[in-house]
Design a protein around this motif. Structure first.
Motif, PDB file in Angstrom:
ATOM      1  N   LEU A 148      -7.844  56.126  13.190  1.00 38.20           N
ATOM      2  CA  LEU A 148      -9.078  56.429  13.912  1.00 38.20           C
ATOM      3  C   LEU A 148      -9.126  55.690  15.246  1.00 38.20           C
ATOM      4  O   LEU A 148      -9.437  56.283  16.299  1.00 38.20           O
ATOM      5  N   LEU A 149      -8.795  54.398  15.218  1.00 37.92           N
ATOM      6  CA  LEU A 149      -8.937  53.574  16.417  1.00 37.92           C
ATOM      7  C   LEU A 149      -7.875  53.861  17.464  1.00 37.92           C
ATOM      8  O   LEU A 149      -8.153  53.770  18.667  1.00 37.92           O
ATOM      9  N   HIS A 150      -6.665  54.212  17.030  1.00 38.52           N
ATOM     10  CA  HIS A 150      -5.542  54.308  17.960  1.00 38.52           C
ATOM     11  C   HIS A 150      -5.033  55.733  18.194  1.00 38.52           C
ATOM     12  O   HIS A 150      -4.169  55.923  19.054  1.00 38.52           O
ATOM     13  N   THR A 151      -5.526  56.703  17.443  1.00 40.21           N
ATOM     14  CA  THR A 151      -5.052  58.079  17.621  1.00 40.21           C
ATOM     15  C   THR A 151      -6.205  59.057  17.803  1.00 40.21           C
ATOM     16  O   THR A 151      -6.295  59.754  18.817  1.00 40.21           O
ATOM     17  N   VAL A 152      -7.101  59.112  16.816  1.00 39.44           N
ATOM     18  CA  VAL A 152      -8.163  60.130  16.823  1.00 39.44           C
ATOM     19  C   VAL A 152      -9.129  59.906  17.976  1.00 39.44           C
ATOM     20  O   VAL A 152      -9.408  60.828  18.766  1.00 39.44           O
ATOM     21  N   VAL A 153      -9.642  58.706  18.099  1.00 42.20           N
ATOM     22  CA  VAL A 153     -10.642  58.434  19.145  1.00 42.20           C
ATOM     23  C   VAL A 153     -10.047  58.547  20.549  1.00 42.20           C
ATOM     24  O   VAL A 153     -10.646  59.198  21.426  1.00 42.20           O
ATOM     25  N   PRO A 154      -8.879  57.938  20.845  1.00 42.25           N
ATOM     26  CA  PRO A 154      -8.318  58.149  22.184  1.00 42.25           C
ATOM     27  C   PRO A 154      -8.026  59.605  22.506  1.00 42.25           C
ATOM     28  O   PRO A 154      -8.273  60.056  23.634  1.00 42.25           O
ATOM     29  N   LEU A 155      -7.510  60.364  21.533  1.00 46.10           N
ATOM     30  CA  LEU A 155      -7.242  61.781  21.783  1.00 46.10           C
ATOM     31  C   LEU A 155      -8.535  62.540  22.061  1.00 46.10           C
ATOM     32  O   LEU A 155      -8.594  63.385  22.971  1.00 46.10           O
ATOM     33  N   ALA A 156      -9.589  62.237  21.321  1.00 43.27           N
ATOM     34  CA  ALA A 156     -10.870  62.899  21.555  1.00 43.27           C
ATOM     35  C   ALA A 156     -11.434  62.530  22.924  1.00 43.27           C
ATOM     36  O   ALA A 156     -12.031  63.373  23.612  1.00 43.27           O
ATOM     37  N   ALA A 157     -11.252  61.271  23.356  1.00 43.80           N
ATOM     38  CA  ALA A 157     -11.726  60.863  24.684  1.00 43.80           C
ATOM     39  C   ALA A 157     -10.986  61.612  25.786  1.00 43.80           C
ATOM     40  O   ALA A 157     -11.583  62.013  26.799  1.00 43.80           O
ATOM     41  N   VAL A 158      -9.682  61.817  25.613  1.00 41.74           N
ATOM     42  CA  VAL A 158      -8.913  62.578  26.601  1.00 41.74           C
ATOM     43  C   VAL A 158      -9.373  64.031  26.631  1.00 41.74           C
ATOM     44  O   VAL A 158      -9.515  64.634  27.711  1.00 41.74           O
ATOM     45  N   LEU A 159      -9.620  64.623  25.471  1.00 42.78           N
ATOM     46  CA  LEU A 159     -10.105  66.006  25.431  1.00 42.78           C
ATOM     47  C   LEU A 159     -11.476  66.125  26.087  1.00 42.78           C
ATOM     48  O   LEU A 159     -11.754  67.115  26.782  1.00 42.78           O
ATOM     49  N   ASP A 160     -12.339  65.152  25.880  1.00 40.53           N
ATOM     50  CA  ASP A 160     -13.649  65.170  26.529  1.00 40.53           C
ATOM     51  C   ASP A 160     -13.499  65.139  28.042  1.00 40.53           C
ATOM     52  O   ASP A 160     -14.235  65.821  28.770  1.00 40.53           O
ATOM     53  N   TRP A 161     -12.545  64.345  28.533  1.00 44.15           N
ATOM     54  CA  TRP A 161     -12.296  64.268  29.978  1.00 44.15           C
ATOM     55  C   TRP A 161     -11.723  65.574  30.511  1.00 44.15           C
ATOM     56  O   TRP A 161     -12.145  66.070  31.563  1.00 44.15           O
ATOM     57  N   LEU A 162     -10.785  66.159  29.802  1.00 43.02           N
ATOM     58  CA  LEU A 162     -10.116  67.362  30.293  1.00 43.02           C
ATOM     59  C   LEU A 162     -10.996  68.602  30.205  1.00 43.02           C
ATOM     60  O   LEU A 162     -10.973  69.447  31.107  1.00 43.02           O
ATOM     61  N   LEU A 163     -11.770  68.736  29.137  1.00 39.00           N
ATOM     62  CA  LEU A 163     -12.457  69.993  28.846  1.00 39.00           C
ATOM     63  C   LEU A 163     -13.956  69.972  29.148  1.00 39.00           C
ATOM     64  O   LEU A 163     -14.546  71.032  29.347  1.00 39.00           O
ATOM     65  N   LEU A 164     -14.562  68.787  29.197  1.00 40.27           N
ATOM     66  CA  LEU A 164     -16.022  68.731  29.295  1.00 40.27           C
ATOM     67  C   LEU A 164     -16.525  67.927  30.487  1.00 40.27           C
ATOM     68  O   LEU A 164     -17.728  67.829  30.684  1.00 40.27           O
ATOM     69  N   THR A 165     -15.614  67.345  31.276  1.00 47.37           N
ATOM     70  CA  THR A 165     -16.020  66.512  32.404  1.00 47.37           C
ATOM     71  C   THR A 165     -15.573  67.160  33.706  1.00 47.37           C
ATOM     72  O   THR A 165     -14.412  67.572  33.813  1.00 47.37           O
ATOM     73  N   PRO A 166     -16.457  67.298  34.700  1.00 44.39           N
ATOM     74  CA  PRO A 166     -16.043  67.867  35.987  1.00 44.39           C
ATOM     75  C   PRO A 166     -14.898  67.078  36.611  1.00 44.39           C
ATOM     76  O   PRO A 166     -14.804  65.853  36.459  1.00 44.39           O
ATOM     77  N   ALA A 167     -14.022  67.785  37.308  1.00 44.67           N
ATOM     78  CA  ALA A 167     -12.846  67.165  37.913  1.00 44.67           C
ATOM     79  C   ALA A 167     -13.212  66.440  39.207  1.00 44.67           C
ATOM     80  O   ALA A 167     -14.323  66.580  39.739  1.00 44.67           O
ATOM     81  N   ALA A 168     -12.240  65.666  39.702  1.00 42.32           N
ATOM     82  CA  ALA A 168     -12.327  64.973  40.997  1.00 42.32           C
ATOM     83  C   ALA A 168     -13.486  63.989  41.065  1.00 42.32           C
ATOM     84  O   ALA A 168     -14.095  63.789  42.115  1.00 42.32           O
ATOM     85  N   ARG A 169     -13.783  63.317  39.948  1.00 41.16           N
ATOM     86  CA  ARG A 169     -14.829  62.293  39.943  1.00 41.16           C
ATOM     87  C   ARG A 169     -14.247  60.883  40.032  1.00 41.16           C
ATOM     88  O   ARG A 169     -14.942  59.953  40.431  1.00 41.16           O
ATOM     89  N   LEU A 170     -13.002  60.719  39.641  1.00 42.66           N
ATOM     90  CA  LEU A 170     -12.374  59.403  39.692  1.00 42.66           C
ATOM     91  C   LEU A 170     -11.809  59.144  41.088  1.00 42.66           C
ATOM     92  O   LEU A 170     -11.424  60.082  41.787  1.00 42.66           O
ATOM     93  N   HIS A 171     -11.742  57.875  41.479  1.00 38.21           N
ATOM     94  CA  HIS A 171     -11.284  57.516  42.817  1.00 38.21           C
ATOM     95  C   HIS A 171     -10.280  56.359  42.716  1.00 38.21           C
ATOM     96  O   HIS A 171     -10.394  55.490  41.841  1.00 38.21           O
ATOM     97  N   LEU A 172      -9.333  56.361  43.646  1.00 34.44           N
ATOM     98  CA  LEU A 172      -8.270  55.361  43.626  1.00 34.44           C
ATOM     99  C   LEU A 172      -8.820  53.955  43.812  1.00 34.44           C
ATOM    100  O   LEU A 172      -8.274  52.992  43.264  1.00 34.44           O
ATOM    101  N   ARG A 173      -9.891  53.817  44.566  1.00 39.49           N
ATOM    102  CA  ARG A 173     -10.450  52.482  44.794  1.00 39.49           C
ATOM    103  C   ARG A 173     -10.997  51.864  43.512  1.00 39.49           C
ATOM    104  O   ARG A 173     -11.224  50.645  43.451  1.00 39.49           O
ATOM    105  N   GLN A 174     -11.224  52.686  42.484  1.00 42.53           N
ATOM    106  CA  GLN A 174     -11.744  52.158  41.218  1.00 42.53           C
ATOM    107  C   GLN A 174     -10.648  51.585  40.331  1.00 42.53           C
ATOM    108  O   GLN A 174     -10.941  50.815  39.408  1.00 42.53           O
TER     109      GLN A 174
END
Length: 252
Positions: A148-174
């Motif tokens: 859960l801690l090292h596979t399921v949750v990180p994979l779900a967080a990546v899917l949330d970023w790819l499928l449910l979060t608008p693109a181009a929000r992250l910046h190199l300065r961060q």
């Protein structure tokens, strides 16, 4: 002889062409009201629930002081809080959390997964957050907590970023600021080991940060290499965020 400059200069005709649109500094969310996204909220609640269950299992199986000292445990606790806040905002049609926060949690979740699967999953003796000396039996509580801690949750967080979060929000300065927490954790881990007696179990929580076995020079060299890899990963996430397609905005 120079001719006198006329006092009345006629207006010149306008140059034909498309109007020039200047980029607006106002974000789209300031003029377009966010909409409720109940399915997104439910998915993020599920991520928070999975992370909380994994942390709870580890707390039941081991001692709280030791369990709470692991990077993956701290990351999943923070991820639980961020996902709960994000779910609440999606449900109530509020503006999303700042990208500096969500990007940092995405990076830490990916780091947790990569460090476990590349550096810890096949170590001898096997990596464990408890005092177990044998590999955890499949489908038992310890094995389920690690997955859960090292596979399921990180994979779900990546899917949330790819499928449910608008693109181009992250910046190199961060990217550099995201490494402050791993740096603080390194200092905490070494300071914790320095104050514990040499006979204490799990004095060093991770084998690559074991200064007693490798010496401080090799341990700090390992930490530097891992830190550079973290920064490269952060830059990669920012680059992917600006090249991936934006998910279709639907009332979900």
């Amino acid at each position: 002889m120079i001719a006198p400059i006329p006092r009345d200069i006629p207006d010149l005709p306008a140059v034909p062409g498309p109007p020039l649109l200047l980029p607006a500094p106002v974000p789209a969310t300031a003029v377009v009201a966010p909409t409720r996204r109940p399915l997104v909220a439910l998915f993020r609640l599920a991520i928070a629930f999975a992370a909380a269950v994994g942390v709870g299992l580890e707390l039941l199986l081991g001692t709280p002081a030791r369990t709470l000292s692991y990077f993956s445990i701290q990351t999943n606790i923070l991820l639980t809080v961020v996902m709960l806040l994000s779910a609440s905002r999606a449900w109530r049609a509020r503006r999303p959390l700042p990208s500096s926060v969500t990007g940092a949690m995405l990076l830490y979740a990916v780091i947790t997964a990569l460090v476990y699967h590349l550096l810890l999953a096949h170590t001898t003796p096997p990596f464990s957050m408890t005092d177990a000396t044998a590999p955890p039996a499949r489908w038992h509580a310890q094995w389920a907590a690690l997955q859960l801690l090292h596979t399921v949750v990180p994979l779900a967080a990546v899917l949330d970023w790819l499928l449910l979060t608008p693109a181009a929000r992250l910046h190199l300065r961060q990217a550099a600021s995201w490494l402050l927490y791993p740096l603080a954790y390194l200092i905490f881990s070494l300071a914790r080991a320095a104050f514990l007696p040499p006979s204490a179990p799990a004095r060093y929580l991770y084998p690559f940060l074991d200064a007693e076995a490798h010496g401080y020079r090799s341990t700090l060299a390992n930490a530097l290499l891992i830190g550079l890899a973290m920064y490269a990963l952060a830059v990669l996430l920012v680059a992917l965020d600006h090249t991936r397609p934006t998910p279709v905005r639907r009332r979900v």
